[in-house]
Design a protein around this motif. Structure first.
Motif, short mmCIF file in Angstrom:
data_model
loop_
_atom_site.label_atom_id
_atom_site.label_comp_id
_atom_site.label_asym_id
_atom_site.label_seq_id
_atom_site.Cartn_x
_atom_site.Cartn_y
_atom_site.Cartn_z
N THR A 141 6.97 -2.05 10.92
CA THR A 141 6.02 -2.48 11.11
C THR A 141 7.22 -3.84 10.56
O THR A 141 7.96 -3.81 9.34
CB THR A 141 5.23 -3.85 11.24
N HIS A 142 7.46 -5.35 11.60
CA HIS A 142 8.75 -5.83 10.46
C HIS A 142 7.89 -7.04 10.03
O HIS A 142 8.49 -8.55 9.92
CB HIS A 142 9.96 -6.14 11.51
N SER A 143 6.90 -6.78 10.75
CA SER A 143 5.50 -8.17 10.46
C SER A 143 5.11 -8.39 8.60
O SER A 143 4.48 -7.26 8.64
CB SER A 143 4.48 -8.14 11.52
N LEU A 144 5.77 -9.60 8.62
CA LEU A 144 5.33 -9.53 7.43
C LEU A 144 3.58 -10.00 7.01
O LEU A 144 2.70 -9.07 6.02
CB LEU A 144 5.66 -10.21 6.22
N PRO A 145 2.39 -10.37 7.14
CA PRO A 145 1.48 -10.54 7.56
C PRO A 145 0.89 -9.19 7.79
O PRO A 145 -0.12 -8.58 6.93
CB PRO A 145 0.93 -11.48 8.39
N ALA A 146 1.46 -8.43 8.48
CA ALA A 146 0.92 -7.00 8.39
C ALA A 146 0.73 -6.05 7.43
O ALA A 146 0.55 -5.57 7.38
CB ALA A 146 1.27 -6.42 9.92
N ILE A 147 2.01 -6.28 7.41
CA ILE A 147 2.18 -5.46 6.24
C ILE A 147 1.73 -6.07 4.79
O ILE A 147 1.18 -5.21 4.25
CB ILE A 147 4.20 -5.77 5.49
N ALA A 148 1.03 -7.31 4.66
CA ALA A 148 0.58 -7.43 3.26
C ALA A 148 -1.05 -6.81 4.30
O ALA A 148 -1.94 -7.14 2.90
CB ALA A 148 -0.12 -9.41 2.94
N VAL A 149 -1.58 -7.30 5.46
CA VAL A 149 -2.71 -6.97 5.78
C VAL A 149 -2.67 -4.55 5.62
O VAL A 149 -3.87 -4.64 4.49
CB VAL A 149 -2.92 -6.70 7.36
N LEU A 150 -2.01 -4.53 5.47
CA LEU A 150 -1.95 -2.18 5.25
C LEU A 150 -1.75 -2.11 4.21
O LEU A 150 -1.73 -1.00 3.78
CB LEU A 150 -1.03 -2.21 6.63
N ALA A 151 -1.28 -2.82 3.10
CA ALA A 151 -0.51 -2.23 2.42
C ALA A 151 -1.22 -1.83 0.82
O ALA A 151 -1.66 -0.79 0.35
CB ALA A 151 0.62 -3.73 0.87
N PRO A 152 -2.84 -2.34 0.95
CA PRO A 152 -3.68 -2.10 0.18
C PRO A 152 -4.80 -0.75 0.51
O PRO A 152 -5.08 -0.60 -0.02
CB PRO A 152 -4.88 -3.37 -0.24
N ARG A 153 -3.65 -0.49 1.85
CA ARG A 153 -4.87 0.79 2.37
C ARG A 153 -4.17 1.96 2.12
O ARG A 153 -3.27 2.45 2.81
CB ARG A 153 -5.17 0.83 4.82
N PRO A 154 -4.56 2.79 1.67
CA PRO A 154 -4.11 3.88 0.84
C PRO A 154 -3.62 5.14 1.76
O PRO A 154 -2.72 6.22 1.72
CB PRO A 154 -5.07 4.66 -0.30
#
Length: 265
Positions: A141-154
């Motif tokens: 994804t190129h969506s920063l909010p989506a990146i922020a949501v998914l980043a903590p999910r290992p």
């Protein structure tokens, strides 16, 4: 306005030759028709389509922009008129219940162990929040909010695509984004839209539209997600027709709509 209308009529009288565009008025007429259809065109695409040099294309675009018929943008030209999207924060508050229901319906099409692409948008952000755990997903994804949501999910393999940051859309776009997407492949793309109608999907800016088209090109299937309000909105740039889409997940469609398979969320 009268002068601009006369110029449009002048170029509009030019005919396609079906050959290399050695005549400047014919080239410019072809460029105008392309921008009228898609809302934007990249200079590199015109070089290939018209069979002329990059310098010739640049001169034609400068002339058309000088005549007020197109708007010069980085890497090409766009239709004249409004180009800014509604700010992300404003869109997030609109039809929030419908977006949640659409996202819940959309995630049922995610296949375990596959790569998923999320376009930038408020409905695709809801999909990011609902992606199933332990499904072995790779998300691009190129969506920063989506990146922020998914980043903590290992359990999610996250590929964030960078580029020039757009604050209104909270996403990345431009040549760097397109280049990063060139060599990826995904099973399912969830595509957002600024506007929808019977002929297809529309975006607000040239960068946004080009990114969406690149995502469509690298996906095996494309699922458009958007609430029914999108059929009442307008946007200047046509991203694709319904023939490029597998299905539309929404909360309602206008009477008589038959563009693509519809799933009501």
């Amino acid at each position: 306005m009268a002068e601009k209308r006369q110029l449009m009529e002048h170029y509009g009288h030019m005919k396609d030759t079906g050959q290399r565009y050695s005549d400047a008025p014919d080239r410019r007429a072809a460029i105008l028709r392309r921008i009228e259809l898609d809302g934007y065109v990249a200079a590199t695409d015109l070089v290939a389509e018209l069979g002329v040099s990059a310098n010739t294309v640049r001169r034609d675009l400068r002339r058309l922009a000088g005549d007020g018929l197109v708007r010069a943008v980085r890497g090409g030209a766009a239709a004249t008129g409004p180009a800014a999207a509604t700010p992300f924060t404003d869109r997030s508050a609109q039809a929030s219940d419908a977006k949640g229901a659409i996202a819940a319906a959309a995630v049922r099409h995610v296949e375990p162990g596959t790569a998923v692409a999320l376009d930038s948008g408020t409905t695709t952000l809801e999909i990011a929040k609902l992606l199933p755990a332990d499904a072995g997903l790779t998300v691009i994804t190129h969506s920063l909010p989506a990146i922020a949501v998914l980043a903590p999910r290992p359990e999610v393999t996250l590929i964030g695509v960078g580029g020039q940051y757009g604050r209104d859309t909270r996403s990345f776009g431009g040549p760097e984004t397109l280049a990063a997407l060139e060599n990826v492949s995904v099973r399912t793309l969830f595509l957002a839209a600024t506007a929808l109608d019977g002929s297809g999907v529309y975006g607000a800016t040239p960068y946004e539209a080009e990114t969406k088209r690149r995502l469509i090109a690298v996906a095996r299937r494309t699922i458009v997600v958007g609430d029914a309000r999108k059929f009442g909105l307008s946007a200047p740039i046509r991203v694709c027709g319904w023939d490029a889409v597998e299905r539309l997940v929404t909360d309602a469609v206008p009477e008589g709509f038959a563009g693509v398979q519809v799933e009501i969320g």
